[in-house]
Design a protein around this motif. Structure first.
Motif, PDB file in Angstrom:
ATOM      1  N   SER A   8       0.832  -1.202   0.000  1.00 11.64           N
ATOM      2  CA  SER A   8       0.000   0.000   0.000  1.00 11.64           C
ATOM      3  C   SER A   8       0.868   1.254   0.000  1.00 11.64           C
ATOM      4  CB  SER A   8      -0.909   0.012   1.234  1.00 11.64           C
ATOM      5  OG  SER A   8      -1.572   1.260   1.356  1.00 11.64           O
ATOM      6  N   ARG A   9       0.441   2.261  -0.741  1.00 11.30           N
ATOM      7  CA  ARG A   9       1.161   3.537  -0.745  1.00 11.30           C
ATOM      8  C   ARG A   9       0.881   4.328   0.522  1.00 11.30           C
ATOM      9  NH1 ARG A   9      -1.949   7.591  -4.901  1.00 11.30           N
ATOM     10  NH2 ARG A   9      -0.537   9.069  -3.857  1.00 11.30           N
ATOM     11  N   TYR A  10      -0.095   3.869   1.319  1.00  8.23           N
ATOM     12  CA  TYR A  10      -0.457   4.568   2.554  1.00  8.23           C
ATOM     13  C   TYR A  10       0.127   3.856   3.773  1.00  8.23           C
ATOM     14  CZ  TYR A  10      -3.453   7.125  -0.564  1.00  8.23           C
ATOM     15  OH  TYR A  10      -3.907   7.904  -1.602  1.00  8.23           O
ATOM     16  N   THR A  74      -4.473  -1.990  -7.816  1.00 10.65           N
ATOM     17  CA  THR A  74      -5.538  -1.124  -8.320  1.00 10.65           C
ATOM     18  C   THR A  74      -4.918  -0.019  -9.152  1.00 10.65           C
ATOM     19  OG1 THR A  74      -7.310   0.386  -7.662  1.00 10.65           O
ATOM     20  CG2 THR A  74      -5.419   0.234  -6.207  1.00 10.65           C
ATOM     21  N   SER A  75      -5.706   0.542 -10.057  1.00 12.16           N
ATOM     22  CA  SER A  75      -5.188   1.620 -10.889  1.00 12.16           C
ATOM     23  C   SER A  75      -5.007   2.913 -10.110  1.00 12.16           C
ATOM     24  CB  SER A  75      -6.124   1.857 -12.084  1.00 12.16           C
ATOM     25  OG  SER A  75      -7.434   2.174 -11.630  1.00 12.16           O
ATOM     26  N   ASP A  76      -5.819   3.101  -9.067  1.00 10.19           N
ATOM     27  CA  ASP A  76      -5.720   4.322  -8.277  1.00 10.19           C
ATOM     28  C   ASP A  76      -6.174   4.012  -6.855  1.00 10.19           C
ATOM     29  OD1 ASP A  76      -6.039   6.870  -7.062  1.00 10.19           O
ATOM     30  OD2 ASP A  76      -6.267   7.798  -9.037  1.00 10.19           O
ATOM     31  N   GLU A  77      -5.229   3.783  -5.952  1.00  6.99           N
ATOM     32  CA  GLU A  77      -5.553   3.408  -4.578  1.00  6.99           C
ATOM     33  C   GLU A  77      -6.291   4.527  -3.862  1.00  6.99           C
ATOM     34  OE1 GLU A  77      -3.393   1.568  -0.551  1.00  6.99           O
ATOM     35  OE2 GLU A  77      -2.173   2.229  -2.258  1.00  6.99           O
ATOM     36  N   PHE A  78      -5.949   5.775  -4.181  1.00  9.48           N
ATOM     37  CA  PHE A  78      -6.619   6.906  -3.532  1.00  9.48           C
ATOM     38  C   PHE A  78      -8.113   6.916  -3.858  1.00  9.48           C
ATOM     39  CE2 PHE A  78      -8.291  11.249  -3.953  1.00  9.48           C
ATOM     40  CZ  PHE A  78      -8.212  11.652  -2.630  1.00  9.48           C
ATOM     41  N   LEU A  79      -8.476   6.741  -5.129  1.00  6.53           N
ATOM     42  CA  LEU A  79      -9.886   6.742  -5.511  1.00  6.53           C
ATOM     43  C   LEU A  79     -10.629   5.570  -4.888  1.00  6.53           C
ATOM     44  CD1 LEU A  79      -9.764   7.812  -9.280  1.00  6.53           C
ATOM     45  CD2 LEU A  79     -10.398   9.187  -7.273  1.00  6.53           C
ATOM     46  N   ASP A  80      -9.951   4.428  -4.781  1.00  7.58           N
ATOM     47  CA  ASP A  80     -10.574   3.268  -4.141  1.00  7.58           C
ATOM     48  C   ASP A  80     -10.877   3.553  -2.674  1.00  7.58           C
ATOM     49  OD1 ASP A  80     -10.444   1.930  -6.498  1.00  7.58           O
ATOM     50  OD2 ASP A  80      -8.836   0.568  -5.922  1.00  7.58           O
TER      51      ASP A  80
END
Length: 327
Positions: A8-10, A74-80
């Protein structure tokens, strides 16, 4: 495992927390997606960064996935995550709010960023708060209302708390909404009679801060009028937790304080040499868990996680549905 999960980027990692030249050092990880803290071996962390998940034992992998250190690609973890949070707001049935009934406080803590003034909520503002809360409850399908009383020192506005709570309890019942409350208090005015008054207003959980023991706490949290606050707060806890309204005990013990722990006896409350608490039929809790320095990495009284010693729980998560946007 490759392709099924990614890092995870978070994820936030500390520096190495082990002593210098430790043969198998560790560092802290904070999985901000779930609010979980983990103590992991440096070798595990390096495998995570390199994507070499096959070098990590299965039990540790399962824990990392459960805590969302590892997540599906996922293509965009933030949007998810944004969609997940918005869905949670739509689906929650608990309205959680923090109310500050006063801007006043008896303590002069050096690290406090508040400017205290002797001002409590007036009747008009209190009525507006109650009206807005009830309107919010009606507009959405809430079945629970959770109020957290904050300050300043909220007990200095006990009359306002009783007034607002009384109105909410009276109106929530017919609306089919369960009302309950908690409080963050410095404990200086937390006397038995005050506790009973708060319990009648369904304040059944209290958070009280002790910044160390004795003179250390008094240096950090002095009374503005002069003198320390530790002995007063501790005596209040002894008095309140010794009341018959409390019936069970909760303690926190680490490798640093086993000599301080004594099994609780019937009818006993908190003692300075026993980090303990009691919770009764009303749900009230008074507890203490000490975890200094070397105790980091394990919840008090909790065994290590399986997985070859590569990972240990380093903190607790308080779960609760909250809809700040709904208010």
């Amino acid at each position: 495992m490759h392709g099924e999960y990614v890092l995870s980027r978070y994820l936030i990692a500390s520096d190495i927390v082990s002593p210098a030249h430790h043969p198998d050092p560790s560092r802290l990880l904070f999985a901000s997606r779930t609010g979980k803290s983990l103590l992991v071996k440096e070798r595990i962390y390096r495998s995570l960064l390199a994507g070499e998940f096959d070098r990590i034992d299965q039990a540790t992998l399962l824990q990392l996935r459960a805590d969302e250190v590892l997540v599906p690609p996922t293509s965009d973890e933030f949007l998810d995550l944004l969609e997940k949070n918005q869905r949670g707001i739509r689906e929650t049935h608990t309205l959680s709010l923090t109310l500050q009934p006063t801007a006043n406080c008896q303590l002069g803590c050096g690290y406090c960023g508040q400017q205290h003034v002797k001002k409590n909520l007036d009747e008009d503002t209190s009525a507006r708060i109650v009206a807005r809360i009830m309107d919010t409850l009606r507009r959405k399908s809430y079945i629970r209302l959770a109020i957290n009383w904050y300050g300043g020192e909220p007990i200095l506005a006990l009359k306002q708390i009783e007034d607002i709570s009384g109105q909410l309890i009276e109106q929530c019942g017919p609306a089919g909404v369960h009302f309950f409350a908690s409080m963050v208090t410095n404990g200086l005015s937390f006397k038995p009679d005050v506790y009973l008054r708060l319990q009648r207003q369904r304040v059944n959980s209290f958070q009280i801060t002790l910044d160390g023991i004795g003179h250390i706490h008094d240096l950090m949290r002095p009374v503005k009028a002069g003198g320390g606050s530790f002995d007063i707060i501790l005596q209040n806890l002894v008095d309140v937790t010794g009341m018959p309204e409390f019936s069970a005990n909760r303690s926190g013990v680490t490798s640093h304080n086993p000599h301080q722990y004594q099994p609780p006896q019937p009818g006993q409350g908190c003692r300075s040499d026993r980090p303990a608490g009691r919770s009764g039929a009303g749900g009230a809790q008074c507890g203490a868990g000490f975890s200094p320095g070397g105790g980091l990495g394990r919840q008090p009284g909790r065994p290590r996680q399986p997985g070859g010693g590569g990972l240990r729980r380093a903190g607790n998560r308080l779960d609760g549905a909250c809809d700040p946007a709904g208010f």
